[in-house]
Write an enzyme that holds these catalytic residues in place. Structure first.
Site, PDB file in Angstrom:
ATOM      1  N   ASP A 177      16.421 -32.144 -11.302  1.00  0.00           N
ATOM      2  CA  ASP A 177      15.311 -31.202 -11.475  1.00  0.00           C
ATOM      3  C   ASP A 177      15.429 -29.945 -10.616  1.00  0.00           C
ATOM      4  O   ASP A 177      14.430 -29.311 -10.304  1.00  0.00           O
ATOM      5  CB  ASP A 177      14.005 -31.927 -11.118  1.00  0.00           C
ATOM      6  CG  ASP A 177      14.069 -32.577  -9.745  1.00  0.00           C
ATOM      7  OD1 ASP A 177      14.891 -32.130  -8.910  1.00  0.00           O
ATOM      8  OD2 ASP A 177      13.314 -33.536  -9.498  1.00  0.00           O
ATOM      9  N   GLU A 205      19.598 -38.312 -15.357  1.00  0.00           N
ATOM     10  CA  GLU A 205      18.290 -38.552 -14.704  1.00  0.00           C
ATOM     11  C   GLU A 205      17.191 -37.776 -15.445  1.00  0.00           C
ATOM     12  O   GLU A 205      16.400 -37.036 -14.856  1.00  0.00           O
ATOM     13  CB  GLU A 205      18.305 -38.184 -13.219  1.00  0.00           C
ATOM     14  CG  GLU A 205      17.204 -38.858 -12.417  1.00  0.00           C
ATOM     15  CD  GLU A 205      17.193 -38.444 -10.948  1.00  0.00           C
ATOM     16  OE1 GLU A 205      16.796 -37.325 -10.636  1.00  0.00           O
ATOM     17  OE2 GLU A 205      17.600 -39.275 -10.115  1.00  0.00           O
ATOM     18  N   GLU A 221      10.074 -28.421  -9.366  1.00  0.00           N
ATOM     19  CA  GLU A 221      10.881 -29.507  -9.958  1.00  0.00           C
ATOM     20  C   GLU A 221      10.315 -30.038 -11.267  1.00  0.00           C
ATOM     21  O   GLU A 221      11.058 -30.301 -12.213  1.00  0.00           O
ATOM     22  CB  GLU A 221      11.054 -30.659  -8.954  1.00  0.00           C
ATOM     23  CG  GLU A 221      11.986 -30.365  -7.792  1.00  0.00           C
ATOM     24  CD  GLU A 221      11.317 -29.609  -6.647  1.00  0.00           C
ATOM     25  OE1 GLU A 221      10.151 -29.192  -6.793  1.00  0.00           O
ATOM     26  OE2 GLU A 221      11.968 -29.428  -5.599  1.00  0.00           O
ATOM     27  N   HIS A 230      11.229 -32.820   4.015  1.00  0.00           N
ATOM     28  CA  HIS A 230      11.705 -31.448   3.817  1.00  0.00           C
ATOM     29  C   HIS A 230      11.082 -30.692   2.665  1.00  0.00           C
ATOM     30  O   HIS A 230      11.296 -29.505   2.516  1.00  0.00           O
ATOM     31  CB  HIS A 230      13.224 -31.439   3.618  1.00  0.00           C
ATOM     32  CG  HIS A 230      13.639 -31.906   2.252  1.00  0.00           C
ATOM     33  ND1 HIS A 230      13.620 -33.215   1.889  1.00  0.00           N
ATOM     34  CD2 HIS A 230      14.057 -31.219   1.159  1.00  0.00           C
ATOM     35  CE1 HIS A 230      14.031 -33.330   0.640  1.00  0.00           C
ATOM     36  NE2 HIS A 230      14.293 -32.131   0.171  1.00  0.00           N
ATOM     37  N   ARG A 238       9.101 -28.587  -0.185  1.00  0.00           N
ATOM     38  CA  ARG A 238       8.317 -27.345  -0.198  1.00  0.00           C
ATOM     39  C   ARG A 238       6.812 -27.609  -0.024  1.00  0.00           C
ATOM     40  O   ARG A 238       6.124 -26.879   0.670  1.00  0.00           O
ATOM     41  CB  ARG A 238       8.571 -26.710  -1.571  1.00  0.00           C
ATOM     42  CG  ARG A 238       8.288 -25.289  -1.734  1.00  0.00           C
ATOM     43  CD  ARG A 238       8.918 -24.852  -3.052  1.00  0.00           C
ATOM     44  NE  ARG A 238      10.283 -24.432  -2.831  1.00  0.00           N
ATOM     45  CZ  ARG A 238      10.615 -23.209  -2.434  1.00  0.00           C
ATOM     46  NH1 ARG A 238       9.694 -22.297  -2.251  1.00  0.00           N
ATOM     47  NH2 ARG A 238      11.861 -22.886  -2.235  1.00  0.00           N
ATOM     48  N   HIS A 259      16.518 -31.497   7.886  1.00  0.00           N
ATOM     49  CA  HIS A 259      17.021 -30.559   6.873  1.00  0.00           C
ATOM     50  C   HIS A 259      17.273 -29.204   7.537  1.00  0.00           C
ATOM     51  O   HIS A 259      16.459 -28.752   8.342  1.00  0.00           O
ATOM     52  CB  HIS A 259      15.956 -30.428   5.780  1.00  0.00           C
ATOM     53  CG  HIS A 259      16.456 -29.881   4.499  1.00  0.00           C
ATOM     54  ND1 HIS A 259      16.626 -28.539   4.287  1.00  0.00           N
ATOM     55  CD2 HIS A 259      16.824 -30.497   3.349  1.00  0.00           C
ATOM     56  CE1 HIS A 259      17.066 -28.354   3.053  1.00  0.00           C
ATOM     57  NE2 HIS A 259      17.203 -29.514   2.460  1.00  0.00           N
TER      58      HIS A 259
HETATM   59  N1  UDP Z   1      21.148 -37.642   2.721  1.00  0.00           N
HETATM   60  C1  UDP Z   1      22.334 -37.547   3.416  1.00  0.00           C
HETATM   61  N2  UDP Z   1      22.300 -37.223   4.757  1.00  0.00           N
HETATM   62  C2  UDP Z   1      21.131 -36.989   5.415  1.00  0.00           C
HETATM   63  C3  UDP Z   1      19.916 -37.087   4.700  1.00  0.00           C
HETATM   64  C4  UDP Z   1      19.959 -37.415   3.342  1.00  0.00           C
HETATM   65  O1  UDP Z   1      23.421 -37.745   2.855  1.00  0.00           O
HETATM   66  O2  UDP Z   1      21.166 -36.702   6.614  1.00  0.00           O
HETATM   67  C5  UDP Z   1      21.184 -37.965   1.280  1.00  0.00           C
HETATM   68  C6  UDP Z   1      20.301 -39.117   0.888  1.00  0.00           C
HETATM   69  O3  UDP Z   1      20.958 -40.337   1.077  1.00  0.00           O
HETATM   70  C7  UDP Z   1      19.992 -38.825  -0.572  1.00  0.00           C
HETATM   71  C8  UDP Z   1      20.043 -37.318  -0.645  1.00  0.00           C
HETATM   72  O4  UDP Z   1      20.672 -36.865   0.540  1.00  0.00           O
HETATM   73  O5  UDP Z   1      20.999 -39.326  -1.430  1.00  0.00           O
HETATM   74  C9  UDP Z   1      18.646 -36.775  -0.738  1.00  0.00           C
HETATM   75  O6  UDP Z   1      18.671 -35.410  -0.653  1.00  0.00           O
HETATM   76  P1  UDP Z   1      17.351 -34.557  -0.504  1.00  0.00           P
HETATM   77  O7  UDP Z   1      16.344 -35.331   0.265  1.00  0.00           O
HETATM   78  O8  UDP Z   1      17.800 -33.247   0.004  1.00  0.00           O
HETATM   79  O9  UDP Z   1      16.887 -34.302  -2.005  1.00  0.00           O
HETATM   80  P2  UDP Z   1      15.957 -35.079  -3.045  1.00  0.00           P
HETATM   81  O10 UDP Z   1      16.504 -36.445  -3.254  1.00  0.00           O
HETATM   82  O11 UDP Z   1      14.551 -35.074  -2.516  1.00  0.00           O
HETATM   83  O12 UDP Z   1      16.073 -34.239  -4.280  1.00  0.00           O
END
Ligand code: UDP
Length: 369
Positions: free
Chosen positions: A95, A117, A131, A199, A201, A232
């Site tokens: 997304d 997804e 998103e 993290h 928004r 982040h």
């Molecule tokens: N992740 C990582 N290292 C970190 C924190 C998160 O590899 O220090 C991975 C986590 O395992 C997951 C992904 O990053 O697979 C999530 O990314 P994010 O939270 O940025 O995005 P969202 O999933 O909310 O779209």
């Protein structure tokens, strides 16, 4: 057939790396990777881990960028690339603004779009924004939709009952985490460690400051509690975290390489997060998860029993953290759940679905939860 897989952020790289691998194993498909680098540093860390070298790197990240500006830059850079490469299909995941802008760009040129997804919905365009808008847009365009779960498939069927190929695959995050196990969590294990990732928004500004103050109160109140928080790199988050989360039992870390992050997730008592991917991984690894979101597009986290939606309300966060710390039986109940996200073969189903779309091979069966 030329397949162009487009990705811009860390979660896209993590969830698409096994898909690229599965596509490259299929004869008759030539798979290219385009990185928009919407998030440069985090994307590169994930790409390097999976040994993925983009064939095209649009290098679009700018300081202080807005989703609108990212969408504009993706459109301007990807359009000419599609014109030169002439792919037979564009694959996007999830997304992000990268995914939505790439889908639009492809559709404008009559190139079929496959959405990995697909079908996740919070049913609120404002939360999470942009998103939810991005998902609805991509799903209305996609010729192939790969919903991960029955709930996502049902959402797609309600919105657009026919006219495209839909295969329920499970979530490719399961494939990714299986291939990335074996990392090492940083530092010694404290007695009661809780993992934090925050993290999005929606929480920037006042809600984030209130949540950080609550975390500080919690760590002061519970003597043997420690928080570990890979922060982040967004400056709005990083600056506030460094200013407000000063305590010897709060460890702020740089973003961790994926296997080490998974090791932290396995090691902790439970996780407090607003991340979509981390919620899914917590459920897959049997970790209780407190979701710092008002709405969720991942109902499986709650229905599996592994998660509680605590919203942005500091009192709820405080209450549930206290309960999970004290109540080992509750932690056990929230840990013993059936994985609702798949069997680790989602990427193969995606690749087989794409091959089938081009007439090479039978339609793969849906994943049966
Ligand atoms: N992740 C990582 N290292 C970190 C924190 C998160 O590899 O220090 C991975 C986590 O395992 C997951 C992904 O990053 O697979 C999530 O990314 P994010 O939270 O940025 O995005 P969202 O999933 O909310 O779209």
């Amino acid at each position: 057939m030329k397949i162009l897989v487009v990705m811009g952020t860390r979660p896209e790289a993590i969830k698409l790396a096994p898909v690229v691998d599965a596509l490259r194993r299929r004869k008759g498909l030539r798979t290219y990777v385009c990185a928009t680098a919407q998030h440069r540093e985090l994307l590169d860390q994930a790409l390097a881990l999976f040994g993925l070298k983009p064939d095209f790197d649009l290098d679009l990240m700018r300081a202080g960028q807005t989703p609108g500006a990212v969408a504009g830059r993706v459109t301007r850079s990807l359009g000419p690339l599609l014109g030169r490469l002439r792919p037979d299909m564009v694959v996007v995941q999830g997304d992000t603004t990268t995914a939505a802008a790439a889908a639009l760009c492809a559709a404008r040129r009559g190139i079929p779009v496959a959405h990995v997804e697909a079908g996740l919905r919070s049913f609120d365009f404002a939360d999470p924004c942009p998103e939810e808008l991005n998902r609805v847009l991509i799903d209305s365009i996609a010729s192939l939709a790969f919903p991960p779960t029955p709930a996502a498939r049902a959402n797609l069927a309600r919105e657009k009952p026919g006219g495209r190929l839909v295969i329920m695959t499970g979530n490719t995050v399961v494939d990714a985490l299986r291939s990335a196990e074996g990392g090492k969590a940083p530092g010694r294990r404290p007695s009661r460690e809780v993992l934090i990732t925050l993290h999005r928004r929606e929480i920037h500004g006042k809600p984030l400051r209130r949540i950080y103050k609550t975390l500080l109160e919690l760590v002061r109140r519970h003597e043997n509690l420690s928080f570990v928080y890979p922060v982040h790199p967004n400056p709005l988050i990083l600056k506030t975290a460094k200013r407000l989360l000063r305590h010897p039992r709060i460890r702020l870390l740089a973003p961790q390489p994926y296997p080490d992050f998974l090791a932290l997730l396995k090691r902790c008592l439970f996780v407090v997060t607003d991340s979509g991917g981390v919620q899914e991984e917590a459920v897959c690894l049997g970790k209780p998860v407190l979701v710092v979101r008002e709405k969720t597009e991942r109902p499986e986290v709650l229905s599996s029993g592994a998660g509680r939606l605590v919203g942005l309300d500091p009192q709820k966060l405080s209450f549930w953290t206290g309960r999970l710390l004290k109540d080992a039986a509750l932690r056990r109940r929230m840990s013993r759940v059936r994985n609702p996200y798949g069997d680790g073969r989602a990427s193969r189903r995606v690749a087989a679905g794409i091959a089938h779309w081009f007439g090479a091979g039978p339609k793969p069966g849906d994943w049966e939860p």
